[in-house]
Write an enzyme that holds these catalytic residues in place. Structure first.
Site, PDB file in Angstrom:
ATOM      1  N   CYS B 198       0.899  -1.232   0.113  1.00 40.31           N
ATOM      2  CA  CYS B 198       0.026   0.218   0.101  1.00 40.31           C
ATOM      3  C   CYS B 198       0.910   1.203  -0.025  1.00 40.31           C
ATOM      4  CB  CYS B 198      -0.955  -0.038   1.041  1.00 40.31           C
ATOM      5  SG  CYS B 198      -2.092  -1.349   1.833  1.00 40.31           S
ATOM      6  N   HIS B 202       0.923   4.890  -1.372  1.00 39.56           N
ATOM      7  CA  HIS B 202       0.401   6.043  -0.391  1.00 39.56           C
ATOM      8  C   HIS B 202       1.263   6.274   0.785  1.00 39.56           C
ATOM      9  CE1 HIS B 202      -3.343   6.015  -2.446  1.00 39.56           C
ATOM     10  NE2 HIS B 202      -3.222   4.889  -2.650  1.00 39.56           N
ATOM     11  N   ARG B 246     -13.167  -0.075  -2.081  1.00 39.95           N
ATOM     12  CA  ARG B 246     -11.787   0.830  -2.371  1.00 39.95           C
ATOM     13  C   ARG B 246     -10.388  -0.240  -2.041  1.00 39.95           C
ATOM     14  NH1 ARG B 246      -9.683   3.582  -5.763  1.00 39.95           N
ATOM     15  NH2 ARG B 246      -8.220   1.868  -5.718  1.00 39.95           N
ATOM     16  N   CYS B 250      -7.631  -1.754  -4.471  1.00 41.42           N
ATOM     17  CA  CYS B 250      -6.217  -1.306  -4.651  1.00 41.42           C
ATOM     18  C   CYS B 250      -5.463  -2.520  -4.493  1.00 41.42           C
ATOM     19  CB  CYS B 250      -5.989  -0.752  -3.185  1.00 41.42           C
ATOM     20  SG  CYS B 250      -6.150   1.124  -3.147  1.00 41.42           S
TER      21      CYS B 250
END
Lengths: 207, 289, 103
Positions: B198, B202, B246, B250
């Protein structure tokens, strides 16, 4: 053999830096993911297993000890399969298409192909500025505009770019960039086309 | 009743509209929509700033509210094999208390001895109170052109009951702290053919994929993006989506296998992101690109 | 089965400001599905709003209106506590009526 030795050494050294409690959470996270995820399409459960590079980068928060990083980068370098014909430059026009295409390798895609049946893309523009006409480029990677013009078009540079796309971890162990050849995402021909996009003097990148 | 002022906002596609006001009044169409002008931060690209303006205009006519209304109907209706409503569902503040519940989830629930996020808890209530089967709910849990699954509308309704409230995801119970720490490990775990976690996208400030700004979810400022605007009405396709969707998408783009719907993995990840967003004011279900 | 509308009606300056969100696919009939088959047209054809039995708005709509349409208008008369009714009817004969109180 080399890789295995390095892992054992690396994991032992890094365990010291990683606190016992953090180790617990990490172990818990991994076993939880292995319990909660399921294979879908081409995305098998083996994708949750770390390889040596991933493990060392995870344990070191992408900041591995220098000596270890160098050794592992050497292993990655030896993994690169350079073209048998010794030629690195393909067709930059085809390279541009591969750079634009962001599809491939997800559970919606097919083996070696996107869900639309095209060859896998390199997703290059997702992270890099490349050609002068595409303004919707990402910023995770550095700008590659005028790459050949700035760095030169020589055979060494061609070999470096080919290797970098094939396995970025051979040059920077915990780079954010995928290993496109190593992971069988892109074929030899596709990587050659991308090399041409950056290093053909006629490519718009170098205009 | 001598005059009528008309405004039809073409909510999605910017198509021209054909509208005739009858009943003898003079129609004065299209009064310019009031704009909330927000100073776009310097790091944002001009395109993103324009989109933000558009989103501000859309907020007051947010189609997300339609799903709140649908969710409210579903919440109060007697449904399922047990022919019961969800009005006794305990979202952490007591049975049937909805006000402020969403901004305090994920949280620890003693009855399941687990940390659960909003959707996970609502699915749990649908199973225990109404008799639905979790496996059935997990079959097609995300919105498509043909269907908006019930949990999506229900989460949107519940989220709307926390509009304007401060995010306060609790960290009192040891299992809530465990969930945060495990979530952080999941967030940073690199694997798969492309070596992504992730955090690859991010985990730092001012990153973009193409023109899409990527919030830094590991930072206090960036983490609000994991909360704000969700559940969100996505203008691409006009579908309502929750955070379960979401995170699923991802992981797809991370080139991972698929995470289980309302699994502990996702609750822990949402705990990590939610706690990082604590203190920000939640504006309610929103609009996404 | 038609889904609920969202209606806000607010008294101001001797009139009432009404905002309505309607849940509808508003399919134009000109799109094709993934198999290449045309998706049949499905859209709201008529909207009417009444206050104390009087029609305060009546509109004929077509397929050019977007999915999940938003409609805002003002009318004179009407005060806090009064009720308004909104009804739409689509080309398949489906209809939905919702009521709101002016505040």
């Amino acid at each position: 053999m080399k890789i295995i030795q390095a892992t054992i050494f690396g994991a032992a050294a890094l365990a010291i830096a990683y606190t016992a409690q953090a180790q617990d959470y990490r172990a818990q996270a991994i076993s939880m993911m292995k319990r909660d995820f399921h294979a879908k399409g081409i995305a098998g459960m083996d994708r949750l297993d770390e390889d040596t590079v991933q493990k060392i980068c995870n344990l070191s928060h992408n900041n591995p000890p220098k000596g270890l990083a160098e050794r592992l980068q050497q292993d990655q370098l030896e993994d690169i399969k350079y073209p048998a014909d010794g030629k690195f430059l393909g067709d930059w026009k085809s390279g541009e298409k591969i750079a634009q295409r962001g599809r491939g390798m997800t559970w919606k895609d097919k083996d070696g192909k996107t869900s639309r049946g095209e060859p896998n893309g390199g997703s290059c523009y997702n992270c890099h500025q490349i050609g002068p006409d595409t303004t919707s480029f990402g910023s995770i990677g550095n700008s590659l505009l005028h790459f050949g013009k700035i760095r030169g078009y020589g055979a060494d540079m061609q070999k470096y770019v080919y290797g970098k796309i094939y396995n970025a971890k051979a040059f920077n162990l915990c780079s954010a960039m995928p290993r496109f050849g190593h992971s069988d995402t892109l074929s030899e021909e596709q990587i050659k086309d991308l090399v041409a996009l950056l290093l053909d003097p006629n490519s718009p990148v170098n205009k | 009743m001598s005059s009528i002022k008309l405004r039809v906002v073409v909510a999605l596609s910017g198509l021209a509209f054909a509208c005739a006001a009858q009943a003898g009044q003079t129609a004065t169409p299209v009064k310019v929509a009031a704009q909330t002008k927000k100073a776009a931060s310097k790091s944002r690209s001009a395109i993103a700033a324009e989109f933000e303006k558009f989103r501000d205009i859309m907020e007051e006519a947010s189609p997300a509210e339609l799903f709140e209304a649908k969710g409210e109907e579903l919440w109060k209706a007697k449904r399922g094999p047990k022919n019961a409503s969800l009005e006794k569902c305990d979202l952490g503040l007591g049975p049937g208390v909805l006000k402020g519940a969403y901004v305090k989830m994920p949280r620890y629930f003693a009855d399941t001895d687990q940390v659960m996020d909003a959707e996970r808890r609502i699915v749990y209530c649908m199973v225990t109170l109404q008799g639905f089967k979790e496996a059935d709910l997990a079959k097609k849990p995300f919105s498509s052109a043909s269907k908006t699954p019930d949990p999506v509308s229900l989460v949107t309704y519940v989220a709307g009951q926390s509009r304007g409230m401060k995010i306060a995801v609790p960290q009192k119970h040891p299992k809530e702290r465990d969930a945060y720490n495990t979530g952080e490990e999941i967030f940073n775990y690199r694997a798969g053919p492309w070596d992504f976690s992730c955090a690859t996208c991010h985990g730092a400030d001012n990153l973009r994929i193409r023109t899409q700004d990527l919030p830094n979810l590991s930072s206090k400022e960036g983490a609000i993006a994991a909360f704000q605007g969700w559940p969100g009405y996505r203008m691409t396709g006009g579908l309502m989506h929750t955070l379960q969707w979401r995170l699923n998408d991802c992981f797809r783009q991370q080139r991972f296998p698929e995470p289980g719907y309302v699994s502990e993995t996702l609750s822990d990840l949402l705990t990590y992101m939610g706690v990082n967003a604590n203190g920000h004011v939640y504006k309610g279900p929103g609009i996404k690109r | 089965m038609a889904d609920p509308m969202r209606i806000r009606a607010k008294a101001k300056d001797g009139g009432v400001n009404v905002k309505i969100l309607m849940a509808h696919e508003m399919e134009t009939g000109q799109r094709k599905d993934s198999a290449g088959k045309p998706i049949p047209a499905h859209f709201i054809q008529h909207v009417s709003v009444t206050w104390q039995g009087k029609v305060v708005l009546s509109a004929n709509w077509g397929p050019a209106i977007s999915k999940n349409p938003f409609l805002e208008f003002d009318f004179k008369g009407g005060k806090k506590g009064d009720k308004i009714q909104v009804t739409w009817t689509d080309n398949k004969g489906d209809t939905r009526t919702d009521e709101a109180t002016i505040n």
